[in-house]
Scaffold this motif. Structure first.
Motif, PDB file in Angstrom:
ATOM      1  N   ARG A   7     -11.981  32.543  23.270  1.00  0.00           N
ATOM      2  CA  ARG A   7     -10.650  32.074  22.880  1.00  0.00           C
ATOM      3  C   ARG A   7     -10.115  31.073  23.907  1.00  0.00           C
ATOM      4  O   ARG A   7      -9.473  30.087  23.536  1.00  0.00           O
ATOM      5  N   GLU A   8     -10.396  31.300  25.180  1.00  0.00           N
ATOM      6  CA  GLU A   8      -9.989  30.352  26.218  1.00  0.00           C
ATOM      7  C   GLU A   8     -10.690  29.004  26.022  1.00  0.00           C
ATOM      8  O   GLU A   8     -10.083  27.943  26.179  1.00  0.00           O
ATOM      9  N   GLU A   9     -11.972  29.052  25.663  1.00  0.00           N
ATOM     10  CA  GLU A   9     -12.740  27.823  25.477  1.00  0.00           C
ATOM     11  C   GLU A   9     -12.251  27.047  24.253  1.00  0.00           C
ATOM     12  O   GLU A   9     -12.200  25.808  24.264  1.00  0.00           O
ATOM     13  N   ILE A  10     -11.872  27.774  23.213  1.00  0.00           N
ATOM     14  CA  ILE A  10     -11.340  27.121  22.012  1.00  0.00           C
ATOM     15  C   ILE A  10     -10.012  26.432  22.323  1.00  0.00           C
ATOM     16  O   ILE A  10      -9.748  25.319  21.844  1.00  0.00           O
ATOM     17  N   VAL A  11      -9.179  27.066  23.150  1.00  0.00           N
ATOM     18  CA  VAL A  11      -7.909  26.449  23.557  1.00  0.00           C
ATOM     19  C   VAL A  11      -8.167  25.115  24.255  1.00  0.00           C
ATOM     20  O   VAL A  11      -7.520  24.095  23.958  1.00  0.00           O
ATOM     21  N   LEU A  12      -9.142  25.086  25.162  1.00  0.00           N
ATOM     22  CA  LEU A  12      -9.477  23.850  25.886  1.00  0.00           C
ATOM     23  C   LEU A  12     -10.071  22.812  24.936  1.00  0.00           C
ATOM     24  O   LEU A  12      -9.761  21.624  25.025  1.00  0.00           O
ATOM     25  N   PHE A  13     -10.937  23.262  24.040  1.00  0.00           N
ATOM     26  CA  PHE A  13     -11.565  22.370  23.059  1.00  0.00           C
ATOM     27  C   PHE A  13     -10.504  21.705  22.178  1.00  0.00           C
ATOM     28  O   PHE A  13     -10.524  20.488  21.961  1.00  0.00           O
ATOM     29  N   LEU A  14      -9.573  22.510  21.688  1.00  0.00           N
ATOM     30  CA  LEU A  14      -8.546  21.977  20.788  1.00  0.00           C
ATOM     31  C   LEU A  14      -7.632  20.993  21.506  1.00  0.00           C
ATOM     32  O   LEU A  14      -7.225  19.975  20.933  1.00  0.00           O
ATOM     33  N   LYS A  15      -7.314  21.276  22.753  1.00  0.00           N
ATOM     34  CA  LYS A  15      -6.448  20.374  23.513  1.00  0.00           C
ATOM     35  C   LYS A  15      -7.131  19.033  23.762  1.00  0.00           C
ATOM     36  O   LYS A  15      -6.531  17.966  23.579  1.00  0.00           O
ATOM     37  N   LYS A  16      -8.411  19.079  24.143  1.00  0.00           N
ATOM     38  CA  LYS A  16      -9.130  17.871  24.530  1.00  0.00           C
ATOM     39  C   LYS A  16      -9.711  17.116  23.352  1.00  0.00           C
ATOM     40  O   LYS A  16      -9.746  15.873  23.355  1.00  0.00           O
ATOM     41  N   HIS A  17     -10.158  17.828  22.335  1.00  0.00           N
ATOM     42  CA  HIS A  17     -10.924  17.199  21.263  1.00  0.00           C
ATOM     43  C   HIS A  17     -10.255  17.261  19.890  1.00  0.00           C
ATOM     44  O   HIS A  17     -10.868  16.886  18.893  1.00  0.00           O
ATOM     45  N   GLN A  18      -9.013  17.757  19.826  1.00  0.00           N
ATOM     46  CA  GLN A  18      -8.324  17.794  18.536  1.00  0.00           C
ATOM     47  C   GLN A  18      -6.814  17.600  18.691  1.00  0.00           C
ATOM     48  O   GLN A  18      -6.083  17.652  17.702  1.00  0.00           O
ATOM     49  N   ASN A  19      -6.376  17.410  19.927  1.00  0.00           N
ATOM     50  CA  ASN A  19      -4.954  17.159  20.226  1.00  0.00           C
ATOM     51  C   ASN A  19      -4.056  18.268  19.697  1.00  0.00           C
ATOM     52  O   ASN A  19      -2.960  18.027  19.183  1.00  0.00           O
ATOM     53  N   ILE A  20      -4.514  19.515  19.838  1.00  0.00           N
ATOM     54  CA  ILE A  20      -3.730  20.687  19.426  1.00  0.00           C
ATOM     55  C   ILE A  20      -3.508  21.558  20.656  1.00  0.00           C
ATOM     56  O   ILE A  20      -4.462  21.928  21.342  1.00  0.00           O
ATOM     57  N   LYS A  21      -2.253  21.898  20.924  1.00  0.00           N
ATOM     58  CA  LYS A  21      -1.926  22.736  22.077  1.00  0.00           C
ATOM     59  C   LYS A  21      -1.626  24.149  21.606  1.00  0.00           C
ATOM     60  O   LYS A  21      -0.811  24.358  20.702  1.00  0.00           O
ATOM     61  N   THR A  22      -2.301  25.118  22.223  1.00  0.00           N
ATOM     62  CA  THR A  22      -2.087  26.514  21.862  1.00  0.00           C
ATOM     63  C   THR A  22      -2.444  27.389  23.059  1.00  0.00           C
ATOM     64  O   THR A  22      -2.753  26.879  24.140  1.00  0.00           O
ATOM     65  N   THR A  23      -2.382  28.692  22.887  1.00  0.00           N
ATOM     66  CA  THR A  23      -2.730  29.641  23.942  1.00  0.00           C
ATOM     67  C   THR A  23      -3.777  30.612  23.423  1.00  0.00           C
ATOM     68  O   THR A  23      -3.924  30.784  22.209  1.00  0.00           O
ATOM     69  N   LYS A  24      -4.464  31.258  24.342  1.00  0.00           N
ATOM     70  CA  LYS A  24      -5.532  32.179  23.922  1.00  0.00           C
ATOM     71  C   LYS A  24      -4.977  33.346  23.102  1.00  0.00           C
ATOM     72  O   LYS A  24      -5.661  33.902  22.232  1.00  0.00           O
TER      73      LYS A  24
END
Length: 423
Positions: free
Chosen positions: A70-87
């Motif tokens: 879940r932490e990795e998905i948060v980083l992926f979404l921020k960097k590669h999909q411009n979506i900000k969220t939390t684990k």
């Protein structure tokens, strides 16, 4: 007694056509398979290696999913999909399809489905006896939803419950991608009518002009639930791992989701979750791999668009994923002379007489007399095509004929059908 809502369902059209084509091929028929949408490319070696390394892990994982994943998905979404969220807002499930279904079960709502939407949305709603409305879209706009369509709906319909809009971009079945401007306008309309959005972004990185596709959550973050996963971008459909992100205004649903998950699938397979960490780390080799697959799909879609448009077949302009809607409405008079008046019957006729498999538009929210069909242009050996592309960056007609012959000759079969209609 069987639940009547379940009894009325038929097998998923995409899976059914896949099985039918396999049967025909076993019998020796050379069928061009444009009916099933699975990534043709092999799963990246780094993800397979991670699965192998964790094959002995047999532990139940947390219901919401492995924390590291879940932490990795948060980083992926921020960097590669411009979506900000939390684990804490991320949930892992056995495919985005299952997560969408669980969400449909949870929401006591009326669902809004744009005409030209994925085959499983409506059956999932029907399975719980839910109410849905198909929103009229048009070919001229590649069947994309507009604020005007939402306005028309809410002015003409009496809605008694919360409304949930299911959006998908890049789109299955049309290949269309919503722009930032289109999403900004839709966000205003959704806010006006207090709509919850289920944003199906399973194809996000398979975009023909950018590294990822825009998300409506960037403009309507308070009530958009985002869905994604491994199956399309990472060519890992059989791994069955998806994720969803709850927005801030819906955080109160966390325990509702966890309770339902705990009483249904419990958790996703442990080795698969560990392998998914490697996927969402999205190292540069994997980024290049996905980008190359998108370039190949883009060129194949342009080839099909050109060839079919020349024989007056209506084609949506694919901008992502690996689909296109094609229409035979300009040939309707000749088709009616065959005794065919529905997309379902025409799909069967073309399969039986021209060995070309496609899905009828009626499965995607179209009226049966609208002669639109979804084609998935992935009937080729992805590894072979990728290797050939590495040697020759020019994907022209000769390249497609040599390296993706089922696609090339499939297009020829449709052109032959049109020629026969007009002879």
């Amino acid at each position: 007694m069987i639940n009547q809502n379940i009894l009325s369902l038929k097998q998923s059209s995409t899976l059914l056509i896949n099985e039918k084509v396999k049967e025909l091929r076993v019998k020796g028929q050379e069928v061009s398979h444009f009916g099933f949408g699975q990534s043709p490319f092999p799963i990246h070696a780094s993800i397979v290696a991670a699965l192998r390394e964790n094959a002995e892990n047999n532990h139940y994982l947390p219901v919401a999913g492995l924390e590291k994943l879940r932490e990795e998905i948060v980083l992926f979404l921020k960097k590669h999909q411009n979506i900000k969220t939390t684990k804490e807002s991320v949930f892992i499930g056995p495919g985005s399809k299952e997560l969408l279904y669980q969400s449909i079960l949870i929401f006591d709502a009326e669902f809004l489905i744009p005409k030209g939407s994925w085959v499983s949305y409506i059956p999932q709603i029907q399975s719980k006896g839910g109410m849905y409305h198909v929103l009229e879209t048009n070919f001229e706009n590649d069947f994309k939803l507009t604020p005007e369509i939402l306005d028309t709906f809410f002015k003409s319909e009496v809605v008694k419950k919360q409304t949930v809009l299911i959006l998908n971009s890049p789109n299955n079945p049309s290949g269309a991608v919503y722009t930032k401007e289109e999403y900004k306008a839709l966000a205003i309309a959704c806010r006006k009518y207090n709509v919850v959005v289920f944003s199906d972004e399973i194809y996000s990185q398979i975009n023909f002009s950018e590294s990822y596709s825009p998300s409506i959550s960037a403009y309507y973050p308070e009530k958009t639930i985002v869905f994604g996963g491994l199956s399309k971008v990472f060519s890992a459909g059989g791994y069955r791992l998806g994720y969803m992100i709850l927005p801030n205004e819906l955080q109160a649903l966390q325990n509702v989701y966890k309770s339902l998950f705990s009483e249904t699938f419990s958790c996703v397979s442990s080795p698969i979750q560990f392998a998914a960490i490697k996927a969402f780390e999205y190292h540069i080799d994997l980024q290049n791999y996905v980008a190359t697959s998108a370039v190949i799909l883009k060129n194949i879609s342009e080839f099909i668009f050109k060839e079919l448009s020349e024989v007056k077949i209506e084609c949506t302009k694919s901008e992502g994923a690996f689909y296109m809607l094609i229409g035979f409405n300009l040939h309707k008079a000749a088709i009616l002379k065959l005794g065919i008046s529905s997309s379902f019957d025409l799909a069967n006729y073309v399969l039986e007489n021209y060995n070309f498999a496609m899905l009828p538009g009626v499965d995607f929210g179209f009226k049966k007399e609208e002669l639109f069909f979804r084609i998935a242009f992935v009937d080729f050996n992805g590894e072979k095509v990728m290797n050939a592309y590495g040697h020759d960056k020019n994907i022209d007609t000769i390249f497609i004929k040599e390296n993706a012959p089922n696609v090339f000759f499939g297009v020829e079969k449709i052109k032959t059908f049109i020629a026969d209609l007009n002879s």
